[in-house]
Design an enzyme around this catalytic site. Sequence first.
Site, PDB file in Angstrom:
ATOM      1  N   ASN A 145      -3.868 -59.026  27.279  1.00 12.44           N
ATOM      2  CA  ASN A 145      -3.166 -58.138  28.197  1.00 12.44           C
ATOM      3  C   ASN A 145      -2.355 -57.078  27.444  1.00 12.44           C
ATOM      4  O   ASN A 145      -2.936 -56.266  26.725  1.00 12.44           O
ATOM      5  CB  ASN A 145      -2.421 -58.856  29.324  1.00 12.44           C
ATOM      6  CG  ASN A 145      -1.457 -59.940  28.887  1.00 12.44           C
ATOM      7  OD1 ASN A 145      -1.871 -60.967  28.354  1.00 12.44           O
ATOM      8  ND2 ASN A 145      -0.168 -59.748  29.143  1.00 12.44           N
ATOM      9  N   ASP A 146      -1.050 -57.075  27.551  1.00 11.81           N
ATOM     10  CA  ASP A 146      -0.241 -55.935  27.082  1.00 11.81           C
ATOM     11  C   ASP A 146      -0.471 -55.537  25.631  1.00 11.81           C
ATOM     12  O   ASP A 146      -0.578 -56.399  24.759  1.00 11.81           O
ATOM     13  CB  ASP A 146       1.253 -56.273  27.171  1.00 11.81           C
ATOM     14  CG  ASP A 146       1.706 -56.693  28.555  1.00 11.81           C
ATOM     15  OD1 ASP A 146       2.917 -56.903  28.719  1.00 11.81           O
ATOM     16  OD2 ASP A 146       0.858 -56.815  29.449  1.00 11.81           O
ATOM     17  N   GLN A 162      -1.107 -59.026  23.510  1.00 12.91           N
ATOM     18  CA  GLN A 162      -0.970 -60.328  24.158  1.00 12.91           C
ATOM     19  C   GLN A 162      -2.370 -60.954  24.235  1.00 12.91           C
ATOM     20  O   GLN A 162      -3.300 -60.330  24.755  1.00 12.91           O
ATOM     21  CB  GLN A 162      -0.403 -60.152  25.570  1.00 12.91           C
ATOM     22  CG  GLN A 162       0.985 -59.527  25.585  1.00 12.91           C
ATOM     23  CD  GLN A 162       2.062 -60.539  25.247  1.00 12.91           C
ATOM     24  OE1 GLN A 162       2.505 -61.300  26.105  1.00 12.91           O
ATOM     25  NE2 GLN A 162       2.492 -60.569  23.998  1.00 12.91           N
ATOM     26  N   ASP A 270      10.528 -57.366  27.393  1.00 11.31           N
ATOM     27  CA  ASP A 270       9.840 -56.171  26.887  1.00 11.31           C
ATOM     28  C   ASP A 270      10.779 -55.146  26.253  1.00 11.31           C
ATOM     29  O   ASP A 270      10.903 -54.010  26.753  1.00 11.31           O
ATOM     30  CB  ASP A 270       9.009 -55.497  27.993  1.00 11.31           C
ATOM     31  CG  ASP A 270       8.152 -56.485  28.777  1.00 11.31           C
ATOM     32  OD1 ASP A 270       7.850 -56.215  29.947  1.00 11.31           O
ATOM     33  OD2 ASP A 270       7.788 -57.532  28.208  1.00 11.31           O
ATOM     34  N   GLU A 324       8.989 -53.791  34.084  1.00 13.50           N
ATOM     35  CA  GLU A 324       8.414 -54.381  32.873  1.00 13.50           C
ATOM     36  C   GLU A 324       8.059 -53.249  31.899  1.00 13.50           C
ATOM     37  O   GLU A 324       7.907 -52.093  32.305  1.00 13.50           O
ATOM     38  CB  GLU A 324       7.134 -55.151  33.211  1.00 13.50           C
ATOM     39  CG  GLU A 324       7.316 -56.280  34.207  1.00 13.50           C
ATOM     40  CD  GLU A 324       6.090 -57.167  34.296  1.00 13.50           C
ATOM     41  OE1 GLU A 324       6.179 -58.329  33.852  1.00 13.50           O
ATOM     42  OE2 GLU A 324       5.051 -56.707  34.795  1.00 13.50           O
TER      43      GLU A 324
END
Lengths: 665, 177
Positions: A145-146, A162, A270, A324
């Site tokens: 993900n991120d 991630q 974050d 986020e």
Amino acid sequence: MGTSTNNNDSSNDIPCSYIPVPDSLDAAGAMAEPRRQVKGLLVILCGLLVLFLLVAFNGSYRGSNNAHEQASLAAALTSIVDEKSTSSETVPSSSTWSRGVSAGVSEKSNWLFSSNNGEMYPWNNSMLSWQRTAFHFQPEKNWMNDPNGPLYYKGWYHFFYQYNPNAAVWGDIVWGHAISRDLIHWQHLPLAMVADQWYDKNGVWTGSATILPNGKIIMLYTGSTNESVQVQNLAYPADPSDPLLIDWVKYPSNPVLFPPPGIGATDFRDPTTAWLTSEGKWRITIGSKLNKTGIALVYDTLDFKTYEQIEGFLRAVPTTGMWECVDFFPVSKEVENGLNTSVNGAGVKHVMKVSLDDDRHDYYSIGSYDEKNVKFIPDDVDNDVGVGLRYDYGVFYASKTFFDDSKRRRVLWGWIGESDAEYADVAKGWASLQGIPRTVTLDTKTGSNLIQWPVEEVESLRLRSDEFKDLKAKPGSVVPIDVGTATQLDIVAEFEIEKEELEKATSESNVDYYSCESSGGAAHRGALGPFGLLVLADDGLSEYTPVYFYVIKGSDGNLKTSFCSDQSRSSVASDVVKKTFGSLVPVLEGEKFSVRILVDHSIVESFAQGGRTTVTSRVYPTRAIYGAARLFFFNNATAASVTASLKVWQMNSAFIRPYNPDQTN
Amino acid sequence: MTNLKTITMFLFLFLIAMTSLPSITHCRTLIIPNTEKLMESTCKKTPNYNVCLQSLKAYPGSSGTDVNGLAQIMVKVMRSKANDAINMIHELQRSRPSKALSSCASKYNAIVIGDIPEATEALAKGDPKFAENGANDAANEATFCESGFNGKSPLTQQNNAMHDVSAVTAAIVRLLL
């Protein structure tokens, strides 16, 4: 009271739902008459109790009621199909357009029953393995993900992300790591950080890098502790002389930040790249929320180990929910290049960006940074943080920029998730991509939006090209663009409508602008749109993905242009997202309609008007794959002919692979 | 003193009755009024109040929990519904196997090895949006399984249960975002 023997008889037995305790320890013991009476009374009382309990508690549980079975299924359909898609307009009669689409069938049910007479379209390995991209960053398998801590150091671009090492869904998150010379050709390195401390046991989550003036790298990241509290931690390279930055050390006195009073333990994550204040301190911001107001907390530090919370918030916007992946950076009003995160001053605007947990979209706002009061002030409150413009109107989340000092540009990474069902991800063994890194600059012509453009290094993948000049498409027509196979393409195209036709076109007074999301896609025709390209199409046009413009002439005579990507016909499979994405795009006086599209198997990234509006989408065709994929130019407008000129490059693979020290680059 | 003995015996029997009855009648456990209020107000915000309330109340240990806890309970209910479906699929595969049935097996496999662990972990570790993703996907997978039979599904009850429970779960998770 004396005792007398008694035949221990069964006449006392009344059915009870418990195991009766033996009468007496003395097996041979007799019972007295009065005792027997008491016992009888007890047994009766027990029975009544049982009865009472049964009556009291029974009947509260009923099996689920299937009365709205049909409604449930119908509701489920809308969870994938765009709920607002209308079916009121019939499919256009133009035969070249409506091939493969059953006329008269409503949009909502169509996608479910259009394939193989209602049978679910079976995915086979050939279709699934085609979906893997050739030149977009993705790990060899499993979930990503991120983007995390992107940076440039000693000749290498570093990318962290991630990653779930165990499955194709989110979970067991650790930091993956890869390096590249050019942001395009990546090599996988070992995991940079794993969940080996109490303070990140439940997740080594997103973070950002700060490179100090002396070249030292600081990594701040969020850990989910063994009690699922979100804390901020400091890490740094184990060996700064290793350009590959393979090993990382976590600061022994982590965490460096705990959720402050009044902030929820799971609403604190974050951390951003730090920027210098005029007092010589480093400043970071961390997103959070108070009820449904998204906020950005601010901290100052000298050494990244101890922090001082600044009172108030950098910005707070009601109803936006949890913020986020906050990002905060300057852009130049004067020069083309990017700026170091610490820059401030007269020729500078600031951008504040958030990822909204509530809708999984990334929003940015352009404004000013009041350093003294530690506030971001948007230029236009209608385009405030979280309520205004988006980086990308398709699938694009948790994005993060970094300043690339080697080329003096600000580069944007964005996570592109899947738009298919989990069982397909399980079958293919992976999920998620990163977008092609983009440069980010202020649009000096409009002043009110950013410009994003794929980094120039992607052009190094261009192989042979085909050029087409002044192709003309009458209303309701499709023109094949012969480029051979069409699964890995870089397309640059321009479209024109004759000035007279634009002037002749009637104004539409009932709509303010064309909304891609609620339009129902490119099948719905208007006077001046839609027109554009069909990517990942098959010869029979049973599958295609329109990337298009739609122009509306307002009641004041002014033109408003929308730019969209329509997935509703992207696949005959019914278990993929079929929405249409997009937004308005500013088209200035004298500009043609222009678009750049990167097609790379299951991802389509489109940039309109030089990058003013971008749309990324995931598509999963079953027929328009491998050698059967085609490209078309189409014009579905009713009142205008469209002329197109385009150049199409075949794109090479980026050969993303594990790092091999023996190979160069 | 014999009276004392009988009274103690009575109390002992009463205790056994109270503890054994719930498991016999599948009735709800004693629920603290506050939790009941929370369940009711939470369930009102889901697409299926009845399924929501019944699922939560039937689950032992529903007392004294917050919305995150209710969501975690619903994920367990999801797992139970998925298992029901899987068991039925296996049974049916013995007597009348079909492509649609195999396809359903892969959908429910994804629910059990993908969606449910993802939702469980997301709620436990504090990033609920991934629980919403998992729950939404589970609802979709059930729908895909159902539509594969073209109207003559032997799994309608299981698919509906899976879908409804998943939709409720997703709605509860949304409250956490």
